[in-house]
Scaffold this motif. Structure first.
Motif, PDB file in Angstrom:
ATOM      1  N   ASP A  13       0.814  -1.218   0.000  1.00  0.00           N
ATOM      2  CA  ASP A  13       0.000   0.000   0.000  1.00  0.00           C
ATOM      3  C   ASP A  13       0.844   1.264   0.000  1.00  0.00           C
ATOM      4  O   ASP A  13       0.488   2.258  -0.627  1.00  0.00           O
ATOM      5  CB  ASP A  13      -0.924  -0.001   1.224  1.00  0.00           C
ATOM      6  N   GLU A  14       1.989   1.250   0.682  1.00  0.00           N
ATOM      7  CA  GLU A  14       2.753   2.481   0.886  1.00  0.00           C
ATOM      8  C   GLU A  14       3.953   2.651  -0.042  1.00  0.00           C
ATOM      9  O   GLU A  14       4.563   3.716  -0.050  1.00  0.00           O
ATOM     10  CB  GLU A  14       3.235   2.530   2.341  1.00  0.00           C
ATOM     11  N   ALA A  19      -1.378   3.492  -8.611  1.00  0.00           N
ATOM     12  CA  ALA A  19      -2.433   2.582  -8.133  1.00  0.00           C
ATOM     13  C   ALA A  19      -3.270   2.120  -9.316  1.00  0.00           C
ATOM     14  O   ALA A  19      -4.450   2.426  -9.425  1.00  0.00           O
ATOM     15  CB  ALA A  19      -3.297   3.285  -7.095  1.00  0.00           C
ATOM     16  N   GLU A  37      -9.420  -4.874   1.952  1.00  0.00           N
ATOM     17  CA  GLU A  37      -9.554  -3.661   2.771  1.00  0.00           C
ATOM     18  C   GLU A  37      -8.237  -2.892   2.847  1.00  0.00           C
ATOM     19  O   GLU A  37      -8.195  -1.684   2.667  1.00  0.00           O
ATOM     20  CB  GLU A  37     -10.030  -4.040   4.178  1.00  0.00           C
ATOM     21  N   ARG A  40      -7.373  -1.114  -0.552  1.00  0.00           N
ATOM     22  CA  ARG A  40      -8.499  -0.461  -1.232  1.00  0.00           C
ATOM     23  C   ARG A  40      -8.086   0.780  -2.017  1.00  0.00           C
ATOM     24  O   ARG A  40      -8.746   1.138  -2.980  1.00  0.00           O
ATOM     25  CB  ARG A  40      -9.609  -0.149  -0.244  1.00  0.00           C
ATOM     26  N   HIS A  41      -7.006   1.444  -1.623  1.00  0.00           N
ATOM     27  CA  HIS A  41      -6.543   2.627  -2.358  1.00  0.00           C
ATOM     28  C   HIS A  41      -5.291   2.334  -3.176  1.00  0.00           C
ATOM     29  O   HIS A  41      -4.704   3.244  -3.747  1.00  0.00           O
ATOM     30  CB  HIS A  41      -6.259   3.773  -1.384  1.00  0.00           C
ATOM     31  N   SER A  42      -4.895   1.076  -3.236  1.00  0.00           N
ATOM     32  CA  SER A  42      -3.651   0.706  -3.907  1.00  0.00           C
ATOM     33  C   SER A  42      -3.846   0.250  -5.343  1.00  0.00           C
ATOM     34  O   SER A  42      -2.863   0.060  -6.048  1.00  0.00           O
ATOM     35  CB  SER A  42      -2.963  -0.424  -3.141  1.00  0.00           C
ATOM     36  N   GLY A  44      -6.686   0.587  -8.782  1.00  0.00           N
ATOM     37  CA  GLY A  44      -7.958   0.974  -9.398  1.00  0.00           C
ATOM     38  C   GLY A  44      -8.776  -0.252  -9.756  1.00  0.00           C
ATOM     39  O   GLY A  44      -9.988  -0.259  -9.648  1.00  0.00           O
ATOM     40  N   ALA A  65      -5.800   5.034  -9.750  1.00  0.00           N
ATOM     41  CA  ALA A  65      -5.807   6.219  -8.899  1.00  0.00           C
ATOM     42  C   ALA A  65      -4.376   6.635  -8.598  1.00  0.00           C
ATOM     43  O   ALA A  65      -3.433   6.125  -9.179  1.00  0.00           O
ATOM     44  CB  ALA A  65      -6.571   5.931  -7.609  1.00  0.00           C
ATOM     45  N   ARG A  66      -4.242   7.557  -7.668  1.00  0.00           N
ATOM     46  CA  ARG A  66      -2.938   8.116  -7.288  1.00  0.00           C
ATOM     47  C   ARG A  66      -2.251   8.645  -8.543  1.00  0.00           C
ATOM     48  O   ARG A  66      -2.858   9.358  -9.326  1.00  0.00           O
ATOM     49  CB  ARG A  66      -2.085   7.079  -6.569  1.00  0.00           C
ATOM     50  N   THR A  70      -7.147   9.500 -12.386  1.00  0.00           N
ATOM     51  CA  THR A  70      -8.241   9.943 -11.526  1.00  0.00           C
ATOM     52  C   THR A  70      -9.184   8.814 -11.147  1.00  0.00           C
ATOM     53  O   THR A  70     -10.247   9.047 -10.596  1.00  0.00           O
ATOM     54  CB  THR A  70      -9.045  11.045 -12.229  1.00  0.00           C
ATOM     55  N   ASN A  71      -8.818   7.581 -11.470  1.00  0.00           N
ATOM     56  CA  ASN A  71      -9.609   6.376 -11.203  1.00  0.00           C
ATOM     57  C   ASN A  71     -10.906   6.352 -12.001  1.00  0.00           C
ATOM     58  O   ASN A  71     -11.852   5.676 -11.629  1.00  0.00           O
ATOM     59  CB  ASN A  71      -9.875   6.174  -9.713  1.00  0.00           C
TER      60      ASN A  71
END
Length: 108
Positions: A13-14, A19, A37, A40-42, A44, A65-66, A70-71
């Motif tokens: 994730d980090e 993403a 979970e 979830r932000h890692s 698209g 994303a990221r 823009t996802n």
């Protein structure tokens, strides 16, 4: 799950400013839920027990994303939301004879 698994999820994730896609292979539903979970932000597009390349246009929306974007999900109806601005309109056809609400009546 073990601490190594949790540390690995955190590392995934980090580590990257991007993403786009990600995948996990697991038999245990708890591991799938925990990874989904934690990541979830890692990604698209997140794949479970499947390869993370080769999404099919018209069947799998695609977008990251990221630093990957823009996802937006090109090839999906979700992309439409990027280009519209939702608006609600209310029209009343009966004449308004009062503007008071019940809670404005001191007798209640």
């Amino acid at each position: 799950m073990g601490k190594d698994f949790e540390a690995t999820l955190k590392l995934c994730d980090e580590t990257s400013p991007y993403a786009l896609t990600g995948a996990i292979w697991a038999r245990e539903r708890y591991a799938v839920a925990q990874a989904s979970e934690a990541l979830r932000h890692s990604a698209g597009n997140f794949y479970i027990n499947d390869k993370c390349t080769g999404s099919i246009v018209g069947q799998q929306p695609f977008g990251g994303a990221r630093g990957s974007g823009t996802n937006d999900k090109s090839g999906s109806f979700l992309n439409l939301l990027r280009w519209v601005s939702a608006r609600s309109i209310k029209e009343t056809f009966l004449p308004v004879d009062t503007i008071k609400y019940p809670h404005m009546n001191p007798g209640n």
